[in-house]
Design a protein around this motif. Structure first.
Motif, PDB file in Angstrom:
ATOM      1  N   ARG A 294     -85.114  85.967  -8.914  1.00 45.64           N
ATOM      2  CA  ARG A 294     -84.781  84.671  -9.513  1.00 45.64           C
ATOM      3  C   ARG A 294     -85.777  84.259 -10.587  1.00 45.64           C
ATOM      4  O   ARG A 294     -85.416  83.743 -11.638  1.00 45.64           O
ATOM      5  CB  ARG A 294     -84.719  83.596  -8.419  1.00 45.64           C
ATOM      6  CG  ARG A 294     -83.406  83.620  -7.687  1.00 45.64           C
ATOM      7  CD  ARG A 294     -83.309  82.613  -6.583  1.00 45.64           C
ATOM      8  NE  ARG A 294     -82.093  82.878  -5.827  1.00 45.64           N
ATOM      9  CZ  ARG A 294     -80.898  82.396  -6.144  1.00 45.64           C
ATOM     10  NH1 ARG A 294     -80.761  81.597  -7.175  1.00 45.64           N
ATOM     11  NH2 ARG A 294     -79.832  82.701  -5.416  1.00 45.64           N
ATOM     12  N   ARG A 298     -85.048  83.725 -14.654  1.00 42.34           N
ATOM     13  CA  ARG A 298     -85.285  82.491 -15.395  1.00 42.34           C
ATOM     14  C   ARG A 298     -86.075  82.744 -16.666  1.00 42.34           C
ATOM     15  O   ARG A 298     -85.881  82.076 -17.662  1.00 42.34           O
ATOM     16  CB  ARG A 298     -86.065  81.504 -14.531  1.00 42.34           C
ATOM     17  CG  ARG A 298     -85.182  80.798 -13.550  1.00 42.34           C
ATOM     18  CD  ARG A 298     -85.991  79.834 -12.745  1.00 42.34           C
ATOM     19  NE  ARG A 298     -85.404  79.721 -11.420  1.00 42.34           N
ATOM     20  CZ  ARG A 298     -86.040  79.228 -10.373  1.00 42.34           C
ATOM     21  NH1 ARG A 298     -87.282  78.831 -10.477  1.00 42.34           N
ATOM     22  NH2 ARG A 298     -85.435  79.159  -9.217  1.00 42.34           N
TER      23      ARG A 298
ATOM     24  N   ASP B  68     -79.818  63.608  -0.996  1.00 44.82           N
ATOM     25  CA  ASP B  68     -80.757  63.986  -2.057  1.00 44.82           C
ATOM     26  C   ASP B  68     -82.109  64.437  -1.515  1.00 44.82           C
ATOM     27  O   ASP B  68     -82.988  64.827  -2.255  1.00 44.82           O
ATOM     28  CB  ASP B  68     -80.930  62.848  -3.061  1.00 44.82           C
ATOM     29  CG  ASP B  68     -81.438  61.579  -2.394  1.00 44.82           C
ATOM     30  OD1 ASP B  68     -81.906  61.674  -1.247  1.00 44.82           O
ATOM     31  OD2 ASP B  68     -81.335  60.508  -3.017  1.00 44.82           O
ATOM     32  N   ARG B  89     -85.105  76.454  -1.569  1.00 38.48           N
ATOM     33  CA  ARG B  89     -85.340  75.525  -2.667  1.00 38.48           C
ATOM     34  C   ARG B  89     -84.951  76.183  -3.997  1.00 38.48           C
ATOM     35  O   ARG B  89     -84.270  75.578  -4.823  1.00 38.48           O
ATOM     36  CB  ARG B  89     -86.818  75.130  -2.698  1.00 38.48           C
ATOM     37  CG  ARG B  89     -87.108  74.113  -3.795  1.00 38.48           C
ATOM     38  CD  ARG B  89     -88.587  73.847  -3.948  1.00 38.48           C
ATOM     39  NE  ARG B  89     -89.114  73.050  -2.864  1.00 38.48           N
ATOM     40  CZ  ARG B  89     -90.140  73.419  -2.093  1.00 38.48           C
ATOM     41  NH1 ARG B  89     -90.716  74.590  -2.289  1.00 38.48           N
ATOM     42  NH2 ARG B  89     -90.579  72.637  -1.140  1.00 38.48           N
ATOM     43  N   GLU B  90     -85.349  77.434  -4.175  1.00 36.97           N
ATOM     44  CA  GLU B  90     -85.042  78.127  -5.439  1.00 36.97           C
ATOM     45  C   GLU B  90     -83.545  78.335  -5.597  1.00 36.97           C
ATOM     46  O   GLU B  90     -82.994  78.160  -6.674  1.00 36.97           O
ATOM     47  CB  GLU B  90     -85.761  79.480  -5.491  1.00 36.97           C
ATOM     48  CG  GLU B  90     -87.267  79.399  -5.365  1.00 36.97           C
ATOM     49  CD  GLU B  90     -87.905  78.553  -6.447  1.00 36.97           C
ATOM     50  OE1 GLU B  90     -87.487  78.666  -7.613  1.00 36.97           O
ATOM     51  OE2 GLU B  90     -88.796  77.749  -6.119  1.00 36.97           O
ATOM     52  N   THR B  93     -81.949  75.019  -6.442  1.00 40.19           N
ATOM     53  CA  THR B  93     -82.322  74.603  -7.798  1.00 40.19           C
ATOM     54  C   THR B  93     -81.515  75.371  -8.824  1.00 40.19           C
ATOM     55  O   THR B  93     -80.995  74.799  -9.783  1.00 40.19           O
ATOM     56  CB  THR B  93     -83.823  74.858  -8.041  1.00 40.19           C
ATOM     57  OG1 THR B  93     -84.556  74.305  -6.953  1.00 40.19           O
ATOM     58  CG2 THR B  93     -84.289  74.227  -9.329  1.00 40.19           C
ATOM     59  N   ASP B  94     -81.409  76.684  -8.616  1.00 43.05           N
ATOM     60  CA  ASP B  94     -80.642  77.503  -9.561  1.00 43.05           C
ATOM     61  C   ASP B  94     -79.173  77.096  -9.582  1.00 43.05           C
ATOM     62  O   ASP B  94     -78.482  77.304 -10.571  1.00 43.05           O
ATOM     63  CB  ASP B  94     -80.752  78.994  -9.196  1.00 43.05           C
ATOM     64  CG  ASP B  94     -82.045  79.597  -9.731  1.00 43.05           C
ATOM     65  OD1 ASP B  94     -82.727  78.910 -10.505  1.00 43.05           O
ATOM     66  OD2 ASP B  94     -82.365  80.747  -9.375  1.00 43.05           O
ATOM     67  N   GLY B  96     -78.256  74.170  -9.573  1.00 42.34           N
ATOM     68  CA  GLY B  96     -78.178  72.969 -10.380  1.00 42.34           C
ATOM     69  C   GLY B  96     -78.173  71.670  -9.591  1.00 42.34           C
ATOM     70  O   GLY B  96     -77.842  70.621 -10.142  1.00 42.34           O
ATOM     71  N   TYR B  97     -78.540  71.706  -8.316  1.00 40.65           N
ATOM     72  CA  TYR B  97     -78.573  70.462  -7.549  1.00 40.65           C
ATOM     73  C   TYR B  97     -79.868  69.716  -7.809  1.00 40.65           C
ATOM     74  O   TYR B  97     -80.910  70.318  -8.068  1.00 40.65           O
ATOM     75  CB  TYR B  97     -78.441  70.745  -6.046  1.00 40.65           C
ATOM     76  CG  TYR B  97     -77.073  71.196  -5.647  1.00 40.65           C
ATOM     77  CD1 TYR B  97     -76.004  70.312  -5.651  1.00 40.65           C
ATOM     78  CD2 TYR B  97     -76.841  72.516  -5.297  1.00 40.65           C
ATOM     79  CE1 TYR B  97     -74.743  70.731  -5.303  1.00 40.65           C
ATOM     80  CE2 TYR B  97     -75.580  72.946  -4.950  1.00 40.65           C
ATOM     81  CZ  TYR B  97     -74.538  72.049  -4.953  1.00 40.65           C
ATOM     82  OH  TYR B  97     -73.293  72.463  -4.608  1.00 40.65           O
ATOM     83  N   ASN B  98     -79.775  68.413  -7.709  1.00 37.88           N
ATOM     84  CA  ASN B  98     -80.947  67.585  -7.887  1.00 37.88           C
ATOM     85  C   ASN B  98     -81.358  67.066  -6.512  1.00 37.88           C
ATOM     86  O   ASN B  98     -80.643  66.275  -5.921  1.00 37.88           O
ATOM     87  CB  ASN B  98     -80.584  66.430  -8.816  1.00 37.88           C
ATOM     88  CG  ASN B  98     -81.821  65.855  -9.448  1.00 37.88           C
ATOM     89  OD1 ASN B  98     -82.940  66.254  -9.099  1.00 37.88           O
ATOM     90  ND2 ASN B  98     -81.649  64.916 -10.351  1.00 37.88           N
ATOM     91  N   GLU B 100     -84.792  66.823  -3.330  1.00 39.00           N
ATOM     92  CA  GLU B 100     -86.165  67.123  -2.940  1.00 39.00           C
ATOM     93  C   GLU B 100     -86.122  67.797  -1.586  1.00 39.00           C
ATOM     94  O   GLU B 100     -85.356  67.385  -0.717  1.00 39.00           O
ATOM     95  CB  GLU B 100     -86.983  65.841  -2.854  1.00 39.00           C
ATOM     96  CG  GLU B 100     -88.444  66.113  -2.658  1.00 39.00           C
ATOM     97  CD  GLU B 100     -89.226  64.845  -2.390  1.00 39.00           C
ATOM     98  OE1 GLU B 100     -90.445  64.944  -2.241  1.00 39.00           O
ATOM     99  OE2 GLU B 100     -88.618  63.771  -2.300  1.00 39.00           O
TER     100      GLU B 100
END
Lengths: 336, 367
Positions: A294, A298, B68, B89-90, B93-94, B96-98, B100
């Motif tokens: 990943r 990026r 969230d 988490r990665e 994130t990839d 596209g979610y926002n 924490e």
């Protein structure tokens, strides 16, 4: 002189010089299993559970191979941890027990636990107990240990200088010849060199350095005129630098080394591509490999090839993928 | 802050209580379905273990529903679970979610990070308030465990198939709603009453007794283990589960003085088969199997997620244990490809063997 058998698999590639020195100093004869062949791998696959990863299956095969070599002891250490706060894979933690449960008619296993995650005292105690089996002289054990550590340091320094473990472990004794071969092996010698094509091959040393199960990836790439960079050539401090920006420290030693090397190379060195070699079912690598993939994706700068190995891998398929990858890297470089 | 967390058995109940009582908004992920698993598998690493994939599915569904903040546990190895959160988490994130992702884990450096996280999740209430809420949730966990254990004991005797499950679910709902000490005590009594009201038949032979060992997620989560407890129970087997949430928390998160001696005992009996912890529940699986045989159980079922490293160590060793202690054992390595029909067939065959063995022994005793 009692003989001790050491399987040519798993941590052989990381620690063999030290083990050999230690046992020889104590007056033992060290017997290695044969180089990997199909028969050896098959005999390992036969006793192993299906889900076990390829290197552990191969380890069983090498243990099986040692059985008929007239050894008095079998060295299957339990390596829990080789540094503070980090472990090896759970399979190393249970290795001697798995070998004992799955295989029959084994010579006595040498019980030795190496756990440096906490206090060193325990390790010395275990080491002393191991040495006591062969000598009553504590000084001899101490001396053997120091010599073994020295030997290991020399081995590691050699690898940092650009030798692959196989160069050090299995090629001729003469320093000069080794140097010359290593120089060739890195593509700096007489071979037709595609100038500057530098590809890092990352993965566990026990997969990459066994030419049989890795399908000789090193050799294949060298033939294509690629200059290879391996994890062993990247210093521990550089690896640490690579992972310093991670949110959470990686608690597997090998995972840390692979991740550290990958990230260090991404930032600091000029390389043209990375080949990540993983064996199917490897616990730590399923996560570490994913993260590396990943992060490289990026950055979009350096192509990455993710190769998964198991006992069903065919050589032709691996070769095709490597060739395609090298071609692609070449195109990318020329067009830039 | 809309908080969510992964499912694992009835874990959602206490977590929901904690965060809601502290004034946070909670988005419980929809119950695990085929869709959850498909979503998770699509975005997870190929040979990561099954729980990670299901977690991802839970998170995606919860984030789609407006969550969230994700709460996840961590660890320090050598089991892969300790690094789950970083990978998850990665992945998210990839996608596209926002969001924490807050990881609650034994601190690597100072204790402050963990405490600060707890305080923030606790809506900055006072420590005594947080403690009180955790206490209530803890009581819920224990009550749920008691009811579950009861349902396992009663199910083989039920007259009408599925009757126990219906009443057990009703009892569970009572606990879920109870949010004070008195309420929980009352609901637990009521729940016990409900379960005892199941119509029972008289068996001419005592039911087979089977223990379940394995990896905690697979043992606790009915979707992941193909509802093994219910399946076995309805085949007329008395099931004993070696891991309960409350029990696990007590053994692993409480200070040493509160723990039972069980951990030590498991270590002791496993000596010779597995002399060292291997992360996860590998050592427990081996030790528990021996304890089950000592307690005269008829068989043991071992459940693990496909490619689980610690459990593969255990699985390699268990056949020898089974042979030495003469306790029949079957291992199921499960993941998104497991089918219920094949699973049930294997269980049926296993039960046939067990009852033959048991019956023959009884005959011998009679002669």
């Amino acid at each position: 002189m009692p003989a001790i058998g050491i399987p040519r698999a798993l941590l052989y590639y990381d620690y063999y010089p030290a083990w050999k020195k230690f046992f020889e100093e104590l007056g033992l004869e060290v017997v290695l299993s044969d180089k990997t062949t199909k028969t050896i791998l098959d005999s390992g696959v036969k006793v192993a559970l299906d889900e076990t990863c390829l290197p552990v299956k191969l380890f069983y095969g090498h243990v099986d191979n040692l059985k008929n070599k007239g050894i008095d002891y079998l060295f299957v250490p339990r390596l829990v941890s080789v540094e503070k706060k980090r472990y090896l894979c759970p399979k190393f933690l249970g290795l001697p027990n798995m070998v004992e449960s799955l295989m029959e008619e084994l010579p006595p296993l040498l019980d030795f636990k190496m756990d440096l995650s906490r206090k060193k005292r325990e390790f010395y105690k275990d080491l002393y107990a191991l040495g006591r089996k062969f000598t009553i002289n504590p000084f001899k054990i101490c001396l053997a240990y120091r010599k073994a550590v020295k030997e290991l340091k020399r081995y590691e320094e050699k690898m940092l200088a650009g030798f692959t473990p196989l160069d050090c472990l299995e090629r001729g004794e003469g320093e000069n010849r080794e140097k010359k071969e290593a120089a060739i092996s890195l593509g700096e010698g007489k071979l037709p060199v595609e100038e500057n094509l530098r590809i890092a091959v990352l993965g566990h040393s026990y997969n990459l350095n066994d030419p049989y199960i890795s399908m000789d990836i090193y050799g294949k790439l060298k033939k294509m005129g690629v200059k290879i960079i391996t994890r062993e050539m990247i210093s521990p401090s550089a690896q640490m630098e690579g992972i310093k920006n991670l949110r959470k420290d990686i608690f597997w030693t090998f995972g840390k080394e692979i991740m550290g090397s990958a990230l260090y190379l991404l930032d600091k060195e000029k390389i043209d591509g990375v080949v990540l070699v993983v064996s199917f079912g490897c616990g730590p690598d399923s996560l570490i490999g994913e993260l590396v993939e990943r992060i490289y994706k990026r950055h979009r700068n350096i192509p990455l090839l993710f190769l998964t190995l198991d006992e069903h891998s065919g050589e032709a398929g691996i070769l095709t993928r490597l060739e395609a990858f090298v071609d692609m890297v070449k195109f990318k470089k020329e067009s830039a | 802050m809309k908080i969510t967390f992964p499912h694992m058995g009835s874990l959602a109940v206490p977590l929901k209580t904690i965060f809601e009582e502290l004034g946070q908004e909670v988005v419980v992920p929809p119950s695990i379905t085929k869709k959850t698993v498909t979503l998770g598998v699509r975005h997870s690493p190929e040979f990561a273990c099954f729980p990670l994939k299901v977690n991802i599915g839970n998170f995606i569904e919860a984030l789609e529903n407006g969550a969230d903040t994700i709460i996840m546990a961590g660890g320090v190895g050598p089991c892969r679970f300790g690094y789950y959160a970083e990978v998850q988490r990665e992945i998210l994130t990839d996608l596209g979610y926002n969001f924490e992702l807050i990881v609650l884990e034994p601190p690597q450096g100072s204790l402050w990070g963990l405490l600060a996280n707890i305080k923030r999740l606790g809506n900055h209430r006072s420590w005594s308030e947080i403690w009180e809420v955790i206490n209530i949730a803890w009581k819920q966990v224990l009550a749920l465990d008691v009811l579950h254990e009861m349902s396992l004991k009663i199910r083989p005797y039920e007259k009408k198939k599925g009757a126990t499950t219906v009443l057990y679910e009703r009892a569970q709902k009572l606990i879920v709603k109870a949010r004070t000490h008195e309420d929980i005590t009352w609901s637990l009594d009521k729940g016990k009453e409900l379960l005892n009201s199941v119509d029972k038949k008289t068996l001419d032979r005592p039911p087979l007794k089977i223990g379940i060992v394995g990896e905690i997620y697979m043992v606790l989560e009915p979707y992941a283990n193909l509802d093994i407890e219910k399946t076995l129970g309805e085949m007329g087997v008395e099931v004993d589960r070696s891991i309960y949430l409350g029990h696990w928390i007590k053994e692993h998160l409480f200070p040493k003085a509160f723990r039972s001696r069980e951990g030590e005992e498991i270590k002791k009996v496993a000596q010779g088969y597995l002399n060292h912890f291997v992360g996860g529940h590998g050592l427990e699986s081996v030790g528990r199997t021996i304890l089950y045989s000592r307690d005269n159980f008829d068989g043991v079922v071992h459940i693990l997620p496909f490619t689980c490293t610690p459990e593969i160590v255990a699985q390699s060793i268990l056949p020898e244990v089974s042979k030495d202690y003469k306790i029949p054992l079957i291992s199921f390595s499960l993941d998104e490809h497991s089918g219920k029909a094949g699973f049930v067939t294997r269980l049926e065959a296993f039960l046939d063997l067990l009852s033959q063995k048991k019956y023959n022994q009884e005959l011998k005793g009679a002669v």
